[in-house]
Write a protein that holds these residues in place. Structure first.
Motif, short mmCIF file in Angstrom:
data_model
loop_
_atom_site.label_atom_id
_atom_site.label_comp_id
_atom_site.label_asym_id
_atom_site.label_seq_id
_atom_site.Cartn_x
_atom_site.Cartn_y
_atom_site.Cartn_z
N GLU A 176 0.83 -1.21 0.00
CA GLU A 176 0.00 0.00 0.00
C GLU A 176 0.87 1.26 0.00
O GLU A 176 0.59 2.23 -0.73
N THR A 177 1.94 1.24 0.78
CA THR A 177 2.86 2.39 0.82
C THR A 177 3.54 2.59 -0.53
O THR A 177 3.70 3.72 -1.00
N ILE A 178 3.94 1.49 -1.15
CA ILE A 178 4.57 1.56 -2.47
C ILE A 178 3.64 2.23 -3.47
O ILE A 178 4.04 3.13 -4.23
N ARG A 179 2.36 1.85 -3.46
CA ARG A 179 1.38 2.47 -4.38
C ARG A 179 1.23 3.95 -4.07
O ARG A 179 1.19 4.80 -4.97
N CYS A 180 1.13 4.28 -2.79
CA CYS A 180 0.91 5.68 -2.40
C CYS A 180 2.10 6.56 -2.76
O CYS A 180 1.94 7.77 -2.95
N CYS A 181 3.29 5.96 -2.86
CA CYS A 181 4.50 6.74 -3.15
C CYS A 181 4.86 6.74 -4.63
O CYS A 181 5.96 7.17 -5.00
N GLY A 182 3.95 6.25 -5.47
CA GLY A 182 4.18 6.31 -6.91
C GLY A 182 4.75 5.06 -7.53
O GLY A 182 5.06 5.03 -8.72
N GLY A 183 4.92 3.99 -6.74
CA GLY A 183 5.38 2.72 -7.29
C GLY A 183 4.22 1.90 -7.83
O GLY A 183 3.05 2.29 -7.73
N THR A 184 4.53 0.75 -8.39
CA THR A 184 3.52 -0.15 -8.97
C THR A 184 3.66 -1.53 -8.36
O THR A 184 4.78 -2.05 -8.24
N VAL A 185 2.53 -2.13 -7.97
CA VAL A 185 2.53 -3.50 -7.47
C VAL A 185 2.09 -4.42 -8.60
O VAL A 185 0.98 -4.28 -9.12
N PHE A 187 11.60 -4.73 -8.06
CA PHE A 187 12.18 -5.34 -6.86
C PHE A 187 11.09 -6.12 -6.14
O PHE A 187 9.90 -6.02 -6.46
N GLY A 188 11.49 -6.95 -5.20
CA GLY A 188 10.54 -7.73 -4.43
C GLY A 188 10.52 -7.27 -2.98
O GLY A 188 11.45 -6.62 -2.49
N VAL A 189 9.43 -7.59 -2.31
CA VAL A 189 9.30 -7.35 -0.87
C VAL A 189 8.98 -8.70 -0.23
O VAL A 189 8.13 -9.44 -0.73
N TRP A 190 9.69 -9.03 0.84
CA TRP A 190 9.54 -10.35 1.46
C TRP A 190 9.22 -10.24 2.95
O TRP A 190 9.99 -9.65 3.71
N GLN A 191 8.07 -10.80 3.33
CA GLN A 191 7.69 -10.91 4.73
C GLN A 191 7.96 -12.35 5.15
O GLN A 191 7.26 -13.27 4.74
N ALA A 192 8.99 -12.55 5.94
CA ALA A 192 9.45 -13.90 6.27
C ALA A 192 8.52 -14.57 7.28
O ALA A 192 8.04 -13.95 8.22
N GLU A 193 8.29 -15.86 7.04
CA GLU A 193 7.67 -16.73 8.05
C GLU A 193 8.69 -17.83 8.35
O GLU A 193 9.58 -17.65 9.14
N LEU A 194 8.61 -18.96 7.64
CA LEU A 194 9.60 -20.02 7.87
C LEU A 194 10.90 -19.77 7.12
O LEU A 194 11.97 -20.23 7.53
N HIS A 195 10.82 -19.05 6.00
CA HIS A 195 12.01 -18.79 5.18
C HIS A 195 12.48 -17.36 5.38
O HIS A 195 11.78 -16.42 5.02
N CYS A 207 7.14 -5.67 -7.26
CA CYS A 207 6.69 -4.32 -7.58
C CYS A 207 7.78 -3.57 -8.33
O CYS A 207 8.84 -4.12 -8.63
N SER A 208 7.51 -2.32 -8.64
CA SER A 208 8.54 -1.48 -9.27
C SER A 208 8.47 -0.09 -8.67
O SER A 208 7.41 0.37 -8.20
#
Length: 259
Positions: A87-96, A120-128, A112-113
């Protein structure tokens, strides 16, 4: 880094590559870096994780046959909340482009870009939790955004990931180092008109090697290309190369690792 430790948001935590020929790509990187491979989450199609001495260092997936996307290494930046980051990426002019979506029990991802188009990617880790070792030959050791100019896009990354930016003061060198908790984690490099037109803005992954010149020769022998021959850089001896499908990356023998 082998323990299941949560990375500070904004830290480059993983690199992955989506290709058309998964088997041939494994052969190339296995021969170049000594990687072995194990199956990974299959949510986005066939996918393997590369191991070095039993520790995960990167991922490689297979593109669907009908997807004619540029083949490129993708840097993933850590987050505590992939949905909020998107959501922050979209609000700041990026694209998901993809996600947020779950990668099995490994974690949650977004592809996203930034406002200039660098993917680039965004990663929220759980097991990995991402790359389990960095430093030895065959591991990713640095990530750098190559873009037209740094000032506008720096504001985007600082807003999304709370980086502190430290510029290199030079009249002809547009370079910002991104810091978290007082330590450098990545950089933005403005190339101006020297930015390759066919690639545009993009994140570059640096992989450590024991011998830059020898690794560059091996890239060619394995069917890849040397795009910029070995030379001395600020951090060590570097060369820019591409794998047989055209994915560009940098190999470096870091200055601190020399005898």
């Amino acid at each position: 880094m082998t323990e299941a430790t949560r990375r500070t948001p904004g830290t480059p935590s993983w690199v992955s590559l989506m290709v058309h020929g998964l088997d041939a790509t494994q052969e190339f990187y296995g021969a170049l870096f000594g990687w072995e491979f194990v199956p990974g989450p299959q949510q986005l199609g066939p996918y393997v994780r590369a191991l070095l001495d039993g520790k995960e260092v990167a991922g490689i997936g297979q593109l669907p046959p009908d997807r004619h996307l540029p083949v490129a290494w993708t840097t993933y930046l850590a987050t505590d909340d992939a949905d909020e980051a998107a959501e922050t990426i979209r609000c700041c002019g990026g694209t998901v482009a993809v996600g947020p979506l779950d990668a099995g029990e490994a974690g949650r991802l977004v592809i996203c870009s930034d406002p200039v188009g660098a993917v680039f990617g965004v990663w929220q880790a759980e097991l990995h939790h991402g790359t389990a070792t960095a430093g030895p030959p065959g591991t990713p050791v640095w990530n750098e955004l190559l873009t037209y100019e740094t000032s506008a896009v720096a504001k985007f990354y600082q807003t999304v990931f709370r980086y502190e930016a430290e510029p290199v003061v030079s009249a002809d060198f547009d370079y910002l180092t991104l810091h978290l908790d007082g330590r450098p984690v990545a950089a933005l490099h403005g190339l101006g008109t020297a930015l390759p037109r066919d690639r545009g803005a993009h994140w570059m992954t640096y992989f450590e090697v024991a011998d830059t010149d020898g690794a560059a020769r091996l890239v060619t022998e394995l069917g890849g290309q040397v795009l910029r021959p070995p030379r001395e850089g600020a951090t060590g001896r570097i060369a820019q190369v591409a794998d047989p499908e055209g994915a560009v990356f940098t190999i470096v023998h870091s200055a601190g690792d020399r005898d």
